[in-house]
Motif scaffolding. Sequence first.
Motif, PDB file in Angstrom:
ATOM      1  N   LEU A 484      59.204   0.717 107.609  1.00 14.14           N
ATOM      2  CA  LEU A 484      58.742   1.827 106.781  1.00 14.14           C
ATOM      3  C   LEU A 484      58.378   3.038 107.641  1.00 14.14           C
ATOM      4  O   LEU A 484      58.753   4.177 107.334  1.00 14.14           O
ATOM      5  N   THR A 487      61.556   4.496 109.208  1.00 16.07           N
ATOM      6  CA  THR A 487      62.378   5.162 108.199  1.00 16.07           C
ATOM      7  C   THR A 487      61.809   6.534 107.870  1.00 16.07           C
ATOM      8  O   THR A 487      62.554   7.524 107.749  1.00 16.07           O
ATOM      9  N   ALA A 488      60.484   6.610 107.764  1.00 12.08           N
ATOM     10  CA  ALA A 488      59.849   7.901 107.508  1.00 12.08           C
ATOM     11  C   ALA A 488      60.098   8.872 108.652  1.00 12.08           C
ATOM     12  O   ALA A 488      60.411  10.055 108.438  1.00 12.08           O
TER      13      ALA A 488
END
Length: 523
Positions: A484, A487-488
Amino acid sequence: MILIDTDVVTLSRLQFALTALYHFLFVPLTLGLVWILAIMESVYVMTGREVWKRMVQFWGVLFGINFAMGVATGVTMEFQFGMNWAYYSHYVGDIFGAPLAIEGLMAFFLEATLVGVFFMGWERISRIKHLLVTWFLALGTSLSALWILVANAWMQNPVGAAFNPETMRMEVTSFSAVLFNPVAQDKFVHTVSAGYVLGAMFVLSISAWYLLRGRNLDFAKRSMTVAASFGLAAALSVVVLGDESGYSVSLNQKMKMASIEAMWETEPAPAPFTLFGLPDVEQRTTHYALKIPWVMGLIGTRSLDQTMPGINELVDDAKGRIGNGIQAYDAMLMLRQDKDDAQAKATLAAHDQDLGYALLLKKYVDDPRRATPADIQQAADSTIPNVPVLFWSFRIMVACGFYFIALFAFSFWKASKRTLQSQRWYLRLALWSLPLPWIAVELGWIVAEYGRQPWAIEGVLPTALGVSTVSAGQVLTSLGGFLLFYTALAVVDVVLMLKFARKGPDGLGLWPPATAALSSDRP
């Protein structure tokens, strides 16, 4: 009883692989782009022409975005040594930790300080001082890569260290041997040269996009000229230094080299190079092999009369080393009961180089001394890495390398003739070549690291033994968190890079708008 939770090992390896591959998207661009900035600023200081200053400032913006992402992804990687690889850190931390600490103190702090001066110092310090800042920033990035690769090279070729039965750890015996590890030297020059290629392609491709759109023509032509010259020298260096790195692998990691070649049997000297083939792991053969005589023998042995061992021969050799390692393991346990046992000391000293091979059995039996011939065979077979992955990763990487030479040579020729804008197919080719250096460097990382399996430290510590005492669920949770987070970061990086690249130097106020000035072919 099997001591190793294979799910934890697999998830821990997956997490480190994903974070390392992601981090390595930024490192090579930093390594290459900073030297292009130094070259451009040197031209500015020597000529006094503001156009070169604006070029440095624009490419510096993209460098800054990339640098920030590299820092964010690099710091999180080091946490994993404590999170998922606690026994690895305990067993070899005295050796592996030293270069990492020096990198932080000597290189990273230097980079972090100079980056701020680079961006904030244009109007605060003189031209010469700012140029020195840029050159020292470039030096700092290379020093950072040097110390990281010294640590990584020790994992590939663990010199200057020995096992201490009293502490049950590996300890440094010669830091100079660790520092001047021949594998470290080969890896450093090859890796930084690959970064130079990536930096040059980055500038070349974005500049080609500007020419295709008829924007910032003078800026784009000057940038492409620098990128073509720098990239050609770097691409040639990568191939030459890659050959030297291959020779180093053949000396120190024979199984990796045999797997890269899908060389199942020992070939008569000089061994051929398999240009194409379909490796079959089950049958241990390579179908439809297209071989070039002598080439692999010359690369791997620098001779015409030395043989290169095949995978099957190396598996047999591993079986013998596992047997020796079992004797070392038995002696080690005896010394834990009586540290003055002279016979155990002598046995361990005679076979300590093979102790790691006995530890391979820990994946299959609780006590390596109780291993059956079937267990030993299974452990020996586990020394074979994923042959098809290595075989094709290496060939795609090499093909990219030769393509870069051709593209940069053609670009250099066009720049010397001042015809960079004359053929749109060439500009499109340069633009669409942008992802290729990233593909090449990631494949190079796969060959280097995946090819070392099943070892965390070649011949010393199996990867399966290096993990922390955690559950698969805990690793899965941290893996999800990293995915996460990364990906950000990826979304932020792509958005920022596209935003500033599309704005261009004119959009950032560093260049006259395209309609305000006619282009000039003067470099």
